[in-house]
Design a protein around this motif. Structure first.
Motif, PDB file in Angstrom:
ATOM      1  N   LYS B 236      37.870 -64.684 -79.212  1.00  0.00           N
ATOM      2  CA  LYS B 236      37.517 -63.314 -78.870  1.00  0.00           C
ATOM      3  C   LYS B 236      38.311 -62.817 -77.662  1.00  0.00           C
ATOM      4  O   LYS B 236      38.783 -61.691 -77.641  1.00  0.00           O
ATOM      5  CB  LYS B 236      36.025 -63.316 -78.539  1.00  0.00           C
ATOM      6  N   ASN B 237      38.434 -63.693 -76.667  1.00  0.00           N
ATOM      7  CA  ASN B 237      39.086 -63.275 -75.428  1.00  0.00           C
ATOM      8  C   ASN B 237      40.563 -62.992 -75.632  1.00  0.00           C
ATOM      9  O   ASN B 237      41.100 -62.039 -75.085  1.00  0.00           O
ATOM     10  CB  ASN B 237      38.910 -64.343 -74.357  1.00  0.00           C
ATOM     11  N   ALA B 238      41.223 -63.856 -76.437  1.00  0.00           N
ATOM     12  CA  ALA B 238      42.643 -63.637 -76.693  1.00  0.00           C
ATOM     13  C   ALA B 238      42.831 -62.342 -77.466  1.00  0.00           C
ATOM     14  O   ALA B 238      43.784 -61.600 -77.230  1.00  0.00           O
ATOM     15  CB  ALA B 238      43.221 -64.812 -77.473  1.00  0.00           C
ATOM     16  N   ALA B 239      41.914 -62.056 -78.394  1.00  0.00           N
ATOM     17  CA  ALA B 239      42.010 -60.822 -79.166  1.00  0.00           C
ATOM     18  C   ALA B 239      41.928 -59.623 -78.238  1.00  0.00           C
ATOM     19  O   ALA B 239      42.678 -58.655 -78.369  1.00  0.00           O
ATOM     20  CB  ALA B 239      40.903 -60.775 -80.211  1.00  0.00           C
ATOM     21  N   LYS B 240      41.038 -59.714 -77.262  1.00  0.00           N
ATOM     22  CA  LYS B 240      40.889 -58.619 -76.316  1.00  0.00           C
ATOM     23  C   LYS B 240      42.147 -58.504 -75.453  1.00  0.00           C
ATOM     24  O   LYS B 240      42.658 -57.424 -75.224  1.00  0.00           O
ATOM     25  CB  LYS B 240      39.663 -58.890 -75.434  1.00  0.00           C
ATOM     26  N   TYR B 241      42.640 -59.665 -75.016  1.00  0.00           N
ATOM     27  CA  TYR B 241      43.817 -59.721 -74.143  1.00  0.00           C
ATOM     28  C   TYR B 241      45.016 -59.031 -74.781  1.00  0.00           C
ATOM     29  O   TYR B 241      45.775 -58.349 -74.112  1.00  0.00           O
ATOM     30  CB  TYR B 241      44.112 -61.189 -73.826  1.00  0.00           C
ATOM     31  N   CYS B 242      45.190 -59.214 -76.096  1.00  0.00           N
ATOM     32  CA  CYS B 242      46.370 -58.609 -76.699  1.00  0.00           C
ATOM     33  C   CYS B 242      46.056 -57.231 -77.282  1.00  0.00           C
ATOM     34  O   CYS B 242      46.823 -56.699 -78.068  1.00  0.00           O
ATOM     35  CB  CYS B 242      47.001 -59.528 -77.725  1.00  0.00           C
ATOM     36  N   ALA B 245      41.070 -54.046 -80.859  1.00  0.00           N
ATOM     37  CA  ALA B 245      39.814 -53.363 -80.573  1.00  0.00           C
ATOM     38  C   ALA B 245      38.683 -54.261 -81.052  1.00  0.00           C
ATOM     39  O   ALA B 245      38.230 -54.163 -82.192  1.00  0.00           O
ATOM     40  CB  ALA B 245      39.774 -52.011 -81.270  1.00  0.00           C
ATOM     41  N   GLU B 246      38.251 -55.143 -80.152  1.00  0.00           N
ATOM     42  CA  GLU B 246      37.327 -56.204 -80.532  1.00  0.00           C
ATOM     43  C   GLU B 246      35.987 -55.650 -81.002  1.00  0.00           C
ATOM     44  O   GLU B 246      35.465 -56.060 -82.050  1.00  0.00           O
ATOM     45  CB  GLU B 246      37.161 -57.105 -79.300  1.00  0.00           C
ATOM     46  N   LYS B 247      35.463 -54.683 -80.240  1.00  0.00           N
ATOM     47  CA  LYS B 247      34.159 -54.138 -80.622  1.00  0.00           C
ATOM     48  C   LYS B 247      34.233 -53.418 -81.957  1.00  0.00           C
ATOM     49  O   LYS B 247      33.383 -53.571 -82.823  1.00  0.00           O
ATOM     50  CB  LYS B 247      33.665 -53.170 -79.540  1.00  0.00           C
ATOM     51  N   ARG B 248      35.310 -52.647 -82.116  1.00  0.00           N
ATOM     52  CA  ARG B 248      35.458 -51.932 -83.374  1.00  0.00           C
ATOM     53  C   ARG B 248      35.565 -52.920 -84.533  1.00  0.00           C
ATOM     54  O   ARG B 248      34.957 -52.754 -85.589  1.00  0.00           O
ATOM     55  CB  ARG B 248      36.710 -51.043 -83.323  1.00  0.00           C
ATOM     56  N   ASN B 249      36.343 -53.993 -84.314  1.00  0.00           N
ATOM     57  CA  ASN B 249      36.509 -54.975 -85.378  1.00  0.00           C
ATOM     58  C   ASN B 249      35.183 -55.619 -85.767  1.00  0.00           C
ATOM     59  O   ASN B 249      34.924 -55.861 -86.942  1.00  0.00           O
ATOM     60  CB  ASN B 249      37.508 -56.050 -84.969  1.00  0.00           C
ATOM     61  N   ILE B 250      34.354 -55.904 -84.780  1.00  0.00           N
ATOM     62  CA  ILE B 250      33.050 -56.499 -85.075  1.00  0.00           C
ATOM     63  C   ILE B 250      32.230 -55.547 -85.939  1.00  0.00           C
ATOM     64  O   ILE B 250      31.647 -55.939 -86.951  1.00  0.00           O
ATOM     65  CB  ILE B 250      32.299 -56.845 -83.766  1.00  0.00           C
ATOM     66  N   ILE B 251      32.221 -54.273 -85.547  1.00  0.00           N
ATOM     67  CA  ILE B 251      31.400 -53.315 -86.289  1.00  0.00           C
ATOM     68  C   ILE B 251      31.961 -53.112 -87.703  1.00  0.00           C
ATOM     69  O   ILE B 251      31.232 -53.149 -88.690  1.00  0.00           O
ATOM     70  CB  ILE B 251      31.323 -51.969 -85.530  1.00  0.00           C
TER      71      ILE B 251
ATOM     72  N   ALA C 327      43.471 -46.167 -69.671  1.00  0.00           N
ATOM     73  CA  ALA C 327      44.113 -46.489 -70.947  1.00  0.00           C
ATOM     74  C   ALA C 327      43.564 -47.801 -71.496  1.00  0.00           C
ATOM     75  O   ALA C 327      43.259 -48.720 -70.746  1.00  0.00           O
ATOM     76  CB  ALA C 327      45.617 -46.603 -70.756  1.00  0.00           C
ATOM     77  N   PRO C 328      43.405 -47.873 -72.845  1.00  0.00           N
ATOM     78  CA  PRO C 328      42.989 -49.146 -73.428  1.00  0.00           C
ATOM     79  C   PRO C 328      44.103 -50.195 -73.279  1.00  0.00           C
ATOM     80  O   PRO C 328      45.248 -49.851 -72.975  1.00  0.00           O
ATOM     81  CB  PRO C 328      42.757 -48.813 -74.904  1.00  0.00           C
ATOM     82  N   ILE C 329      43.747 -51.439 -73.495  1.00  0.00           N
ATOM     83  CA  ILE C 329      44.688 -52.536 -73.251  1.00  0.00           C
ATOM     84  C   ILE C 329      45.974 -52.359 -74.055  1.00  0.00           C
ATOM     85  O   ILE C 329      47.071 -52.511 -73.540  1.00  0.00           O
ATOM     86  CB  ILE C 329      44.014 -53.887 -73.606  1.00  0.00           C
ATOM     87  N   ARG C 330      45.826 -52.031 -75.326  1.00  0.00           N
ATOM     88  CA  ARG C 330      46.989 -51.907 -76.191  1.00  0.00           C
ATOM     89  C   ARG C 330      47.974 -50.877 -75.633  1.00  0.00           C
ATOM     90  O   ARG C 330      49.168 -51.087 -75.600  1.00  0.00           O
ATOM     91  CB  ARG C 330      46.517 -51.516 -77.598  1.00  0.00           C
ATOM     92  N   LYS C 331      47.424 -49.753 -75.126  1.00  0.00           N
ATOM     93  CA  LYS C 331      48.268 -48.685 -74.569  1.00  0.00           C
ATOM     94  C   LYS C 331      49.064 -49.205 -73.373  1.00  0.00           C
ATOM     95  O   LYS C 331      50.242 -48.929 -73.217  1.00  0.00           O
ATOM     96  CB  LYS C 331      47.371 -47.508 -74.160  1.00  0.00           C
ATOM     97  N   ARG C 332      48.390 -49.979 -72.510  1.00  0.00           N
ATOM     98  CA  ARG C 332      49.067 -50.508 -71.328  1.00  0.00           C
ATOM     99  C   ARG C 332      50.209 -51.428 -71.726  1.00  0.00           C
ATOM    100  O   ARG C 332      51.290 -51.403 -71.150  1.00  0.00           O
ATOM    101  CB  ARG C 332      48.083 -51.305 -70.463  1.00  0.00           C
TER     102      ARG C 332
END
Lengths: 313, 379, 512
Positions: B236-242, B245-251, C327-332
């Motif tokens: 989860k953390n790596a997905a967020k790092y790169c 959209a982690e929350k969107r993906n979950i939903i 900005a969201p992470i992807r944008k940055r």
């Protein structure tokens, strides 16, 4: 009104007992999602004891025997969780779910086998205990006191003392928070987790027998325990893993559960003309709302759900 | 060469699943032995034989069709669970989403008189919305999806009871038959009833379910969306790092998962094979059996097709045991044991690899020793 | 002749799948001495100590206590023999009090009920005797790292251990706290305790140890008296050849501002206060700016706020003239930010993905890797990964299809560095990029960072290693308790001065 209090207390007792079970398992670091199944098996143990206990042995011996049977069954059944999750590091969610399904299926098969053996035409999964149930009740001016209310109260006190005042409790909680730390001072993490799981089996079994004795005087084992195991987990989360708060949370949830049983006794509620299904849903809806507001900042034991591996320290 | 096969991930999953099945059936047999030793062997054979119970080919095929009719929804439920599990979510709420699917399908068919396609679509949408609740609670309120799923299962059950109460006969708890009150909503048979000896319940549902399995396989393995979902599930953390959209993906995942489960319900109830009892006191077991099928299938969409069939095969087979001695729930017992054993799959694979490692080490050592003695001999 | 050794570990061999962590290692600890165990990361020091402490069992070799052979199967055995250990990562339960942590495992009790009163008296007595000041009723999560370490030491003293192992005890301390610890260790040795001190920091060993044993790649190199040995000699023993740790680099030529942070404030997850308070700084094209500080002074949260992993409470971030505060992470990441994360397992890699999938973790959505129907172009992903592997010398068992999990830490880190640099960023954020790596990999990564600077990129380095800070950076900003307390020039400052700033003993009003 008296009836509402009575039902609130008895349902709260069930929820508190089972939530304490969950609490011990989680403090040791194991998430016990199989509480529902443990309740069913505990109830089965108690019900079988009521069926086979000799007639006329008196109320007290009967109560003791039933309680012991429920505990033995619950503890034994919870060991299935222990083996899989502690020794074999299985996924705790899968195993818990399997135990829930297995509990109902096994209880149904066993009871049906017993019923059919006694009478080939009887293919039901029901055990009756009309007379035996009376032993558990004391009528105090219209209020039906159930001995399990006392047992639940004692359970809460005992859980508090064990967790916060004893050597065992300190070590148990250390295993759920930081098993590597516990291991480094020579505490056997596996043993403590086993203890946590077995205690949760004890409480779960008690909660199960208490549940089927709460209302009716016969139980159809195909029905399981209607999500009470999971409601109890919600009570535990709402109670922030602390016995005293769990007791409070159990009372709140118990009240809403009781409401669905007795709402027809209140003219003003009946006048609202709300379908019974709504009252039936109530505890679950309340539970969701409560969880939505309390889960964000919950202080769950840090290492719960993570199998402990000696190699990784 | 055999080493390579033994090391193969897919082979190991298959092997582990077979071990679970064998052990599950064996334990079921032992339970039967305890109940009554004389007929136990026969009873377990009945469970395994299922439609082969009949001697006439015609009846065999017809009953094979019945098993397939119920395999379609089971496959959908297990796909629903599998899909969510790839993102690291345990969608035990599939049972509730299935229930919502039942409610939407029957209500649209009987009360609104819609055709089968709108019925399917509405059921899928309702299931998706119901799944979204779990997703929202998980991603914004940190509510454990297992507990919220269970609560929503009960809420779905009572809601379904309440709503479908309006489309049932007054004398029985069951909802109306579609062939009398909503024929337009029945799934087209595509002439398959002829293949299955006139079993009119075999419909479009079957190919659609298999197609869904293939579709999910493609999405997970070949697409960007699948790449994101699996990355989120693994870390989860790596997905967020790169920047995923982690929350969107979950939903979104739970919405898809919910839609699949709800469609599964349509696949069952729009064939008119079963009607809903408005006094039901538990959600249909289909959603929970889906868990068994998903894990038994090694969490692979294609493997799930076979595992779903197997689970449904023994569930239907349970109906043929001698009811004066045993009960049909023996099949549920076996499925439950199989899920329990699936918890050990990781351990089985680990042990296999360990044994292989040790053998290789030994062989390497032997080869080394052999080489050394040869050298010594040469001198 | 009387035995002069408290503990002897003779010919210890410990294997793990794939590696030999200790290969025939012998060390002998004299009574009342401070004995250093020196070696690089991965030399096998911690494994050896874990064997002594009963956490691992050695395949070969024996352990002697006071000349008699003993078996140590678990920490209980070690404790019974009077062996105690302060682990590198403290083994403390955060939601317990100091007292609970100290007595855990040897709780004074009557019929299982805790008797904390006598325990408290004993703890206070000990803390008095050795100058270890603590509050027994404070919760671990509320106290400083230094106090947590004192708790660990008291844990050993409470058990009346005679042999004390310190595993890299100074890594998390300020220079002043280190000083204090050295004094405590000397006191303990004076009272007759025998101390094993694990470190890879040469000056500390020189300052406090009587003798020093050196390990290199799992093998025993030798034991020397520290007072007769120079730092250079110790260093040569440790790494095997004389290495020049200094990074060769030209004078920097800063260009325009790339990153501009104004009044950044980030909340803390651990406590109610903000972790980062009102930080402002600028990073220019063509310079390496380093955020120095002791672990846990808000650096992690600062980076989270900057990269978008945590929201800001307050402040403004501008990257290449563009406001990216919200900005969201992807944008940055698309606006030219690259991020080598602090924790490669938590953030940097999907360990269950193969290497090639990990190589495109930041770029999988680009047309080169995903077609317009949303399908992955797997052949292109493979080709790209092969290019990175070749160019950045990432080694793995099966090339691009190797599971990231099965790669060595150094190569995992190289893969991340390759991925982040190959994105051709405007701003490279590198957080502890060399943590836990061997000298070769460290050298390589430092060169890459300087090369980025020379190519006209802005580099923001966050580091805890003083040497790295002094060597690589062009400008040092010191962070203390969430604030920038000083700006230093690595050419003119000293490690001592830097230490004073890091400890909060000295501060300037900085407008960076």
């Amino acid at each position: 009104m008296l009836l509402l209090i009575q039902y609130t207390l008895i349902f709260a007792s069930v929820l508190a007992l089972v939530a304490l079970g969950g609490c011990f398992a989680e403090h040791s670091g194991v998430i016990n999602l199989g509480l529902e199944g443990i309740m069913v098996i505990g109830a089965l143990g108690g019900a079988l004891m009521m069926r086979y206990a000799p007639d006329g042995i008196g109320a007290f011996p009967l109560i003791m025997l039933v309680i012991i049977a429920a505990i033995v069954f619950g503890v034994f059944y919870s060991s299935l969780l222990g083996v899989a999750c502690i020794n074999f590091k299985a996924n705790q969610t899968i195993v818990g779910t399997a135990l829930n399904m297995l509990g109902t299926a096994a209880a149904t098969v066993i009871v049906k086998a017993i019923n059919t053996a006694a009478n080939p035409d009887d293919v039901s999964s029901t055990i009756q205990y009309v007379d035996e149930k009376k032993s558990f009740l004391v009528n105090i001016g219209g209020f039906e006191f159930n001995w399990f209310m006392l047992i639940a109260a004692l359970g809460v006190v005992a859980a508090y003392v064990i967790l916060y005042k004893t050597k065992f409790g300190l070590r148990l909680m250390a295993c759920g928070e930081h098993p590597q730390a516990a291991d480094s001072v020579g505490i056997n993490v596996y043993k403590m987790r086993w203890a946590g799981v077995l205690i949760s089996g004890l409480f779960g079994g008690l909660g199960g027998i208490c549940y089927i004795l709460s209302g009716v005087s016969e139980w159809k084992f195909e029905n399981g325990v209607a999500g009470f195991g999971f409601l109890a987990l919600a009570v535990m989360i709402f109670g922030q893993w602390k016995p005293t708060r769990i007791a409070m949370a159990a009372l709140i949830f118990g009240f809403f559960r009781a409401l669905s049983n007795v709402f027809f006794g209140f003219p003003f509620l009946v006048a609202l003309n709300i379908p019974g299904s709504i009252y039936n849903m109530m505890p679950y809806v309340i539970c969701l709302i409560v969880l939505a507001f309390t889960s964000k900042k919950s202080r769950a034991p840090k290492a719960e759900g993570i199998p402990y591996d000696k190699g990784q320290r | 060469m055999t080493k390579k096969i033994l090391r193969n991930e897919a082979f190991q999953s298959l092997f582990a699943s077979l071990i679970c099945i064998v052990l599950g059936v064996l334990i079921g047999y032992i339970v039967l032995l305890f109940i009554n030793p004389t007929g136990a062997g026969e009873a377990i054979m009945e469970v395994l034989k299922n439609f082969l119970h009949y001697s006439k080919t015609n009846l065999q095929i017809k009953n094979f069709g019945n098993t397939l009719v119920k395999t379609a929804p089971l496959l959908m439920c297990s796909l629903s669970i599998l899909f969510a599990y790839k993102v690291g979510l345990f969608n035990i709420g599939a049972a509730g989403q299935y229930c919502v699917g039942i409610c939407a399908s029957i209500y649209c068919a009987v009360a609104l008189g819609l055709g089968w396609l709108p019925c399917l679509i509405i059921a899928a949408v309702c299931g998706a919305l119901y799944g979204a609740i779990v997703g929202l609670l998980k991603s914004y309120c940190n509510v454990n999806e297992v507990i919220s799923g269970i609560m929503l299962n009960w809420i779905a059950l009572y809601t379904t009871n309440m709503i479908l109460n309006t489309v049932k006969e007054s004398t029985s708890p069951y909802t109306f038959h579609l062939n009398t009150h909503g024929e337009q909503a029945m799934l087209p048979g595509l002439g398959m009833d002829k293949i299955f000896a006139g079993n009119q319940y075999v419909t479009l549902a079957l190919p659609l379910a298999v197609l869904t399995a293939v579709l999910i396989y493609v999405v997970l393995e070949k697409t960007k969306f699948g790449y994101e979902l699996k990355a989120t599930g693994y870390n989860k953390n790596a997905a967020k790092y790169c920047g995923m959209a982690e929350k969107r993906n979950i939903i979104v995942t739970l919405m898809i998962s919910g839609a699949i489960a709800a469609l599964g319900a349509s696949f069952m109830y729009l064939t008119d094979y079963e009607q809903w009892s408005c006094t039901s006191s538990a959600v249909p077991a289909m959603g929970f059996n889906g868990i068994a099928a998903a894990f038994l299938g090694g969490l692979n969409p294609i493997g799930t097709i076979f595992s779903s069939y197997f689970i449904q095969h023994i569930t239907n087979g349970g109906a043929y045991v001698d009811k004066t001695v045993y009960c049909s729930q023996i099949s549920d017992l076996i499925s439950a044991i199989i899920i329990y054993l699936c918890g050990f799959v990781f351990f089985i694979k680990y042990t296999m690899n360990n044994i292989l490692d040790k053998q290789e080490e030994k062989q390497a050592l032997k080869a080394k020793e052999a080489a050394e003695t040869q050298e010594g001999g040469d001198k | 002749m009387e035995n002069q050794y408290a503990i002897e570990m003779l010919h210890i061999t410990k294997k793990f799948p794939g590696i030999i962590a200790n290969d025939d290692v012998t060390i002998q600890l004299k009574k009342g001495e401070i004995h250093a165990l020196l070696g690089e990361n991965g030399a096998g020091k911690s494994t050896l100590m874990s064997v002594l402490f009963g956490l691992y069992q050695a395949e070969e070799g024996i352990i002697k206590k006071d000349g008699k052979e003993v078996q140590i199967k678990d920490p209980n055995d070690a404790n019974a023999l009077g062996i105690g250990m302060v682990h590198q990562h403290f083994k403390l339960v955060e939601c317990f009090t100091v007292l609970d942590n100290i007595i855990m495992g040897v709780e004074p009790n009557k019929f299982g009920f805790l008797q904390k009163k006598e325990a408290r008296e004993k703890v206070l007595e000990l803390s008095e005797k050795y100058g270890l000041h603590i509050d027994p009723d404070a919760y671990i999560e509320d106290i400083t790292v230094g106090m947590q370490q004192r708790t660990e030491i008291l844990k050993m003293l409470y058990r009346e251990n005679e042999i004390l192992i310190f595993d890299e005890p100074t890594a998390v301390l300020t220079p002043q706290e280190i000083e204090e610890l050295m004094q405590i260790m000397k006191n303990l040795a004076k009272e007759g305790k025998s101390i094993l001190f694990i470190s890879h920091k040469l000056n500390e060993i020189k300052a406090v140890a009587d003798r020093c044993s050196v390990l290199r790649k799992g093998k025993y190199i030798g034991t020397v008296d520290t007072k007769d040995t120079t730092i250079e000699e110790l260093s040569a023993m440790m790494v095997g050849h004389n290495v020049n740790l200094h990074v060769q680099k030209e004078e920097s030529t800063p260009g325009e501002v790339i990153l501009d942070i104004e009044n950044m404030t980030v909340a803390s997850k651990m406590h109610k206060n903000n972790a980062v308070k009102n930080v402002s700084l600028k990073v220019h094209r063509g310079e390496v700016v380093c955020i120095a500080g002791i672990d846990g002074n808000g650096q992690t949260e600062f980076v989270y706020g900057l990269t978008g992993l945590e929201p800001l409470v307050n402040g403004k971030i501008t990257l290449c003239g563009e406001d990216i505060t919200k900005a969201p992470i992807r944008k940055r990441l698309l606006s030219g930010m690259s991020h080598i994360p602090e924790d490669r397992h938590k953030h940097g890699l999907v360990l269950d993905y193969p290497l090639d999938y990990n190589c495109v973790l930041q770029r999988y959505f680009e047309p080169e890797f995903t077609d317009k129907f949303g399908f992955l172009r797997k052949a292109n992903i493979r080709k790209y990964a092969e290019k990175l592997i070749e160019q950045y010398d990432v080694r793995s068992g099966q090339g691009p299809i190797t599971m990231a999990r099965s790669m060595s830490g150094g190569n995992q880190q190289k893969a991340i560095v390759a991925r982040e640099i190959d994105k051709n960023p405007e701003l490279l954020i590198a957080v502890q990029p060399t943590r836990g790596l061997d000298v070769g990999a460290i050298e390589y990564i430092h060169k890459q960072i300087v090369a980025q600077r020379d190519a006209g990129k802005a580099v923001l380095l966050v580091s805890l290693e003083l040497e790295e800070v002094m060597d690589v950076s062009d400008r040092i900003l010191v962070m203390y308790e969430g604030e920038i307390v000083g700006e230093l020039n690595p050419k003119t400052t000293t490690e001592d001065e830097l230490g004073l700033y890091m400890a909060g003993a000295k501060r300037d009003e900085v407008k960076a």
